[in-house]
Motif scaffolding. Sequence first.
Motif, PDB file in Angstrom:
ATOM      1  N   VAL A 137      -8.508   0.362  -4.511  1.00  0.00           N
ATOM      2  CA  VAL A 137      -8.999   0.094  -5.867  1.00  0.00           C
ATOM      3  C   VAL A 137      -7.921   0.421  -6.899  1.00  0.00           C
ATOM      4  CG1 VAL A 137     -10.725   0.777  -7.598  1.00  0.00           C
ATOM      5  CG2 VAL A 137     -11.416   0.397  -5.217  1.00  0.00           C
ATOM      6  N   VAL A 151      -5.247  -2.309  -6.854  1.00  0.00           N
ATOM      7  CA  VAL A 151      -5.730  -3.523  -7.518  1.00  0.00           C
ATOM      8  C   VAL A 151      -5.810  -3.298  -9.030  1.00  0.00           C
ATOM      9  CG1 VAL A 151      -7.700  -5.106  -7.710  1.00  0.00           C
ATOM     10  CG2 VAL A 151      -6.922  -4.349  -5.453  1.00  0.00           C
ATOM     11  N   ALA A 152      -6.244  -2.114  -9.453  1.00  0.00           N
ATOM     12  CA  ALA A 152      -6.358  -1.817 -10.883  1.00  0.00           C
ATOM     13  C   ALA A 152      -5.002  -1.879 -11.587  1.00  0.00           C
ATOM     14  CB  ALA A 152      -6.986  -0.439 -11.093  1.00  0.00           C
ATOM     15  N   GLY A 183      -2.738  -3.939 -10.820  1.00  0.00           N
ATOM     16  CA  GLY A 183      -2.454  -5.359 -10.866  1.00  0.00           C
ATOM     17  C   GLY A 183      -0.998  -5.764 -10.792  1.00  0.00           C
ATOM     18  N   ILE A 211      -4.202  -8.623  -3.893  1.00  0.00           N
ATOM     19  CA  ILE A 211      -4.520  -7.966  -5.175  1.00  0.00           C
ATOM     20  C   ILE A 211      -5.335  -8.913  -6.049  1.00  0.00           C
ATOM     21  CG2 ILE A 211      -3.497  -7.093  -7.327  1.00  0.00           C
ATOM     22  CD1 ILE A 211      -1.216  -5.944  -5.502  1.00  0.00           C
ATOM     23  N   SER A 212      -4.915 -10.153  -6.123  1.00  0.00           N
ATOM     24  CA  SER A 212      -5.629 -11.155  -6.925  1.00  0.00           C
ATOM     25  C   SER A 212      -7.041 -11.386  -6.387  1.00  0.00           C
ATOM     26  CB  SER A 212      -4.827 -12.456  -6.926  1.00  0.00           C
ATOM     27  OG  SER A 212      -5.504 -13.445  -7.631  1.00  0.00           O
ATOM     28  N   ALA A 256      -9.382  -8.239  -6.889  1.00  0.00           N
ATOM     29  CA  ALA A 256      -9.723  -8.014  -8.294  1.00  0.00           C
ATOM     30  C   ALA A 256     -10.945  -8.838  -8.710  1.00  0.00           C
ATOM     31  CB  ALA A 256      -8.535  -8.359  -9.184  1.00  0.00           C
ATOM     32  N   LYS A 257     -11.229  -9.901  -7.967  1.00  0.00           N
ATOM     33  CA  LYS A 257     -12.371 -10.767  -8.274  1.00  0.00           C
ATOM     34  C   LYS A 257     -13.616 -10.405  -7.461  1.00  0.00           C
ATOM     35  CE  LYS A 257      -9.109 -14.438  -9.144  1.00  0.00           C
ATOM     36  NZ  LYS A 257      -8.338 -15.436  -8.429  1.00  0.00           N
ATOM     37  N   TYR A 307     -15.691  -4.657  -7.194  1.00  0.00           N
ATOM     38  CA  TYR A 307     -14.507  -4.078  -7.841  1.00  0.00           C
ATOM     39  C   TYR A 307     -14.795  -3.429  -9.211  1.00  0.00           C
ATOM     40  CZ  TYR A 307     -10.080  -3.701 -10.253  1.00  0.00           C
ATOM     41  OH  TYR A 307      -9.044  -3.230 -11.001  1.00  0.00           O
ATOM     42  N   VAL A 319     -13.744   0.508  -9.848  1.00  0.00           N
ATOM     43  CA  VAL A 319     -12.642   0.888 -10.715  1.00  0.00           C
ATOM     44  C   VAL A 319     -13.150   1.765 -11.857  1.00  0.00           C
ATOM     45  CG1 VAL A 319     -12.574  -1.087 -12.333  1.00  0.00           C
ATOM     46  CG2 VAL A 319     -10.472   0.067 -11.689  1.00  0.00           C
TER      47      VAL A 319
END
Length: 193
Positions: free
Chosen positions: A139, A142-143, A145, A172-173, A176-177, A181, A185
Motif C-alpha cells: 500500500v 502504491v501510495a 505512485g 502500481i497503476s 491504485a485502482k 486501496y 491507504v
Amino acid sequence: MTDKKHAAALQSALLALDPAGPEGFEGFLGVILGEITGQSFRLAKSGTQRGRDGDSAFDGGATYFEGKRYKDGLSKKDISEKLFDVVNDDAGLVDLWILGATCEVASQTVREVLNFANKYGFGIVVLDWLKNDFGSLLVATVAAGSKSEAFITRGLQGRPEASLITAACEAISHLAKHSDYPSRVSILRKSLA
C-alpha cells in the motif's frame, strides 16, 4: 488472480533492489515514507546505525526507520536486535520506529514488538508484505505512485533485473485502482501521522 500477479511483480522488483544505500531498499523506504508523511528522511551512514537505517529530518529525528529486504521470513531476533539498539541509544528522542520488510512478519512477532516499544514509550509501525492480502508495504509503495516507479526504474535500469521495471510500474497503476486501496491507504496514513 490478477491482483496476486501484480503484487508478485512489484515484490520481485523490490527484492531486486540493492538491500542498502540511497539507491537500494533503504533509500526506497526513505522516499516512500517522505511521500506519504510529507517530511524528508535521511539515511544513516554505514557502520553502527543504532537501530535505524534512517530518520526524519524535520522533527529532530524522532521517527526512525529500518529496512529489511528479505525474500522469506524475518525472525524475531532480526527485529529485537534493532530495537535493543534503539532503546540503548535513545535519549528520549524516538517517537516512532518504522520497520519496512519485503516479507511477512508473523503476528506474534508484531505483537511482542509493539508491547516492547510501548514499555519504552515509543510507537511502532510495521510495513510488511502479506502473502494473501494487501500488506502495508504494498500500500505504501502504491501510495508513493510515480516516486515509487521512478525509484524502481532508476534502481534496476542497466541491470539484468531491468526486465522487472515495466511489470512493477504496471502493478502500481493497477493496484491504485483496486477497490480496497482507498481504505487501506487511509489507515496507513493515520498510522504514520
